[in-house]
Design a protein around this motif. Structure first.
Motif, PDB file in Angstrom:
ATOM      1  N   ASP A   7     -11.113 -91.953 -57.808  1.00  0.00           N
ATOM      2  CA  ASP A   7     -11.152 -90.655 -58.476  1.00  0.00           C
ATOM      3  C   ASP A   7      -9.809 -89.949 -58.322  1.00  0.00           C
ATOM      4  N   GLN A   8      -9.454 -89.148 -59.319  1.00  0.00           N
ATOM      5  CA  GLN A   8      -8.212 -88.386 -59.293  1.00  0.00           C
ATOM      6  C   GLN A   8      -8.517 -86.917 -59.070  1.00  0.00           C
ATOM      7  N   LYS A   9      -7.749 -86.278 -58.163  1.00  0.00           N
ATOM      8  CA  LYS A   9      -7.908 -84.844 -57.947  1.00  0.00           C
ATOM      9  C   LYS A   9      -6.960 -84.102 -58.878  1.00  0.00           C
ATOM     10  N   LEU A  10      -7.515 -83.187 -59.659  1.00  0.00           N
ATOM     11  CA  LEU A  10      -6.733 -82.390 -60.593  1.00  0.00           C
ATOM     12  C   LEU A  10      -6.787 -80.936 -60.157  1.00  0.00           C
ATOM     13  N   LEU A  11      -5.712 -80.203 -60.389  1.00  0.00           N
ATOM     14  CA  LEU A  11      -5.656 -78.784 -60.077  1.00  0.00           C
ATOM     15  C   LEU A  11      -5.594 -78.020 -61.389  1.00  0.00           C
ATOM     16  N   ILE A  12      -6.612 -77.223 -61.652  1.00  0.00           N
ATOM     17  CA  ILE A  12      -6.662 -76.428 -62.878  1.00  0.00           C
ATOM     18  C   ILE A  12      -6.177 -75.024 -62.534  1.00  0.00           C
ATOM     19  N   ARG A  13      -5.186 -74.542 -63.275  1.00  0.00           N
ATOM     20  CA  ARG A  13      -4.624 -73.214 -63.030  1.00  0.00           C
ATOM     21  C   ARG A  13      -5.006 -72.277 -64.163  1.00  0.00           C
ATOM     22  N   MET A  14      -5.222 -71.013 -63.832  1.00  0.00           N
ATOM     23  CA  MET A  14      -5.490 -69.998 -64.850  1.00  0.00           C
ATOM     24  C   MET A  14      -5.007 -68.646 -64.348  1.00  0.00           C
ATOM     25  N   LYS A  15      -4.901 -67.694 -65.250  1.00  0.00           N
ATOM     26  CA  LYS A  15      -4.462 -66.341 -64.904  1.00  0.00           C
ATOM     27  C   LYS A  15      -5.507 -65.358 -65.396  1.00  0.00           C
ATOM     28  N   THR A  16      -5.720 -64.293 -64.620  1.00  0.00           N
ATOM     29  CA  THR A  16      -6.683 -63.269 -65.030  1.00  0.00           C
ATOM     30  C   THR A  16      -6.070 -62.405 -66.132  1.00  0.00           C
ATOM     31  N   LYS A  17      -6.873 -61.574 -66.723  1.00  0.00           N
ATOM     32  CA  LYS A  17      -6.438 -60.671 -67.786  1.00  0.00           C
ATOM     33  C   LYS A  17      -5.388 -59.696 -67.251  1.00  0.00           C
ATOM     34  N   CYS A  18      -4.425 -59.351 -68.095  1.00  0.00           N
ATOM     35  CA  CYS A  18      -3.376 -58.405 -67.720  1.00  0.00           C
ATOM     36  C   CYS A  18      -3.936 -56.973 -67.765  1.00  0.00           C
ATOM     37  N   VAL A  19      -3.777 -56.258 -66.654  1.00  0.00           N
ATOM     38  CA  VAL A  19      -4.259 -54.876 -66.544  1.00  0.00           C
ATOM     39  C   VAL A  19      -3.207 -54.048 -65.805  1.00  0.00           C
ATOM     40  N   PRO A  20      -3.357 -52.701 -65.779  1.00  0.00           N
ATOM     41  CA  PRO A  20      -2.436 -51.892 -64.980  1.00  0.00           C
ATOM     42  C   PRO A  20      -2.453 -52.373 -63.521  1.00  0.00           C
ATOM     43  N   CYS A  21      -1.284 -52.481 -62.913  1.00  0.00           N
ATOM     44  CA  CYS A  21      -1.191 -53.013 -61.546  1.00  0.00           C
ATOM     45  C   CYS A  21      -2.073 -52.236 -60.569  1.00  0.00           C
ATOM     46  N   HIS A  63      -3.657 -61.861 -61.705  1.00  0.00           N
ATOM     47  CA  HIS A  63      -3.752 -62.788 -60.577  1.00  0.00           C
ATOM     48  C   HIS A  63      -3.703 -64.225 -61.084  1.00  0.00           C
ATOM     49  N   HIS A  64      -3.174 -65.093 -60.260  1.00  0.00           N
ATOM     50  CA  HIS A  64      -3.139 -66.520 -60.556  1.00  0.00           C
ATOM     51  C   HIS A  64      -4.244 -67.183 -59.739  1.00  0.00           C
ATOM     52  N   CYS A  65      -4.996 -68.068 -60.371  1.00  0.00           N
ATOM     53  CA  CYS A  65      -6.153 -68.707 -59.745  1.00  0.00           C
ATOM     54  C   CYS A  65      -6.067 -70.220 -59.923  1.00  0.00           C
ATOM     55  N   VAL A  66      -6.633 -70.960 -58.977  1.00  0.00           N
ATOM     56  CA  VAL A  66      -6.668 -72.426 -59.081  1.00  0.00           C
ATOM     57  C   VAL A  66      -8.066 -72.941 -58.758  1.00  0.00           C
ATOM     58  N   LYS A  67      -8.368 -74.112 -59.294  1.00  0.00           N
ATOM     59  CA  LYS A  67      -9.639 -74.774 -59.027  1.00  0.00           C
ATOM     60  C   LYS A  67      -9.353 -76.267 -58.906  1.00  0.00           C
ATOM     61  N   GLU A  68      -9.854 -76.879 -57.835  1.00  0.00           N
ATOM     62  CA  GLU A  68      -9.683 -78.321 -57.664  1.00  0.00           C
ATOM     63  C   GLU A  68     -10.826 -79.034 -58.355  1.00  0.00           C
ATOM     64  N   PHE A  69     -10.484 -80.037 -59.119  1.00  0.00           N
ATOM     65  CA  PHE A  69     -11.470 -80.770 -59.904  1.00  0.00           C
ATOM     66  C   PHE A  69     -11.258 -82.251 -59.662  1.00  0.00           C
ATOM     67  N   GLU A  70     -12.309 -82.984 -59.404  1.00  0.00           N
ATOM     68  CA  GLU A  70     -12.204 -84.418 -59.181  1.00  0.00           C
ATOM     69  C   GLU A  70     -12.676 -85.163 -60.418  1.00  0.00           C
ATOM     70  N   GLN A  71     -11.753 -85.904 -61.020  1.00  0.00           N
ATOM     71  CA  GLN A  71     -12.068 -86.659 -62.230  1.00  0.00           C
ATOM     72  C   GLN A  71     -12.358 -88.111 -61.864  1.00  0.00           C
ATOM     73  N   PRO A  72     -13.544 -88.597 -62.208  1.00  0.00           N
ATOM     74  CA  PRO A  72     -13.883 -89.984 -61.886  1.00  0.00           C
ATOM     75  C   PRO A  72     -12.948 -90.955 -62.606  1.00  0.00           C
ATOM     76  N   GLY A  73     -12.589 -92.021 -61.939  1.00  0.00           N
ATOM     77  CA  GLY A  73     -11.729 -93.029 -62.549  1.00  0.00           C
ATOM     78  C   GLY A  73     -11.829 -94.339 -61.797  1.00  0.00           C
ATOM     79  N   CYS A  74     -11.327 -95.388 -62.424  1.00  0.00           N
ATOM     80  CA  CYS A  74     -11.342 -96.714 -61.822  1.00  0.00           C
ATOM     81  C   CYS A  74      -9.977 -97.024 -61.216  1.00  0.00           C
TER      82      CYS A  74
END
Length: 86
Positions: A7-21, A63-74
């Motif tokens: 299996d391969q570990k993937l890191l998915i990145r995303m950013k939250t909505k832009c708002v007043p600091c 904010h910057h956010c990440v999620k670890e995802f495991e993709q099945p593979g041979c």
């Protein structure tokens, strides 16, 4: 025994909505994601306000956010749904 499933570990990145600091302190990442920025987040975006016929743009934070995802593979030399070899 030869390992067939790699299996391969993937890191998915995303950013939250832009708002007043000043309003970004309590912003949370979506479920399953981990916040990797602190405080008010990163001041790297712009948000807008519409007032009648005008649109005003302001510097904001998100904010910057990440999620670890495991993709099945041979492993190499194996294939198919059951990762069968030669």
């Amino acid at each position: 025994q030869v390992k067939k499933q790699c299996d391969q570990k993937l890191l998915i990145r995303m950013k939250t909505k832009c708002v007043p600091c000043s309003l970004n302190l309590d912003t949370q990442c979506p479920a399953g994601y981990t916040k990797i920025t602190n405080g008010t987040g990163m001041p790297d975006c712009r948000y807008y306000l519409e007032i009648k016929t005008y649109t005003l743009f302001f510097s904001g934070c998100r904010h910057h956010c990440v999620k670890e995802f495991e993709q099945p593979g041979c492993c190499q030399g194996h294939w198919g749904p059951d990762c069968m070899g030669k």
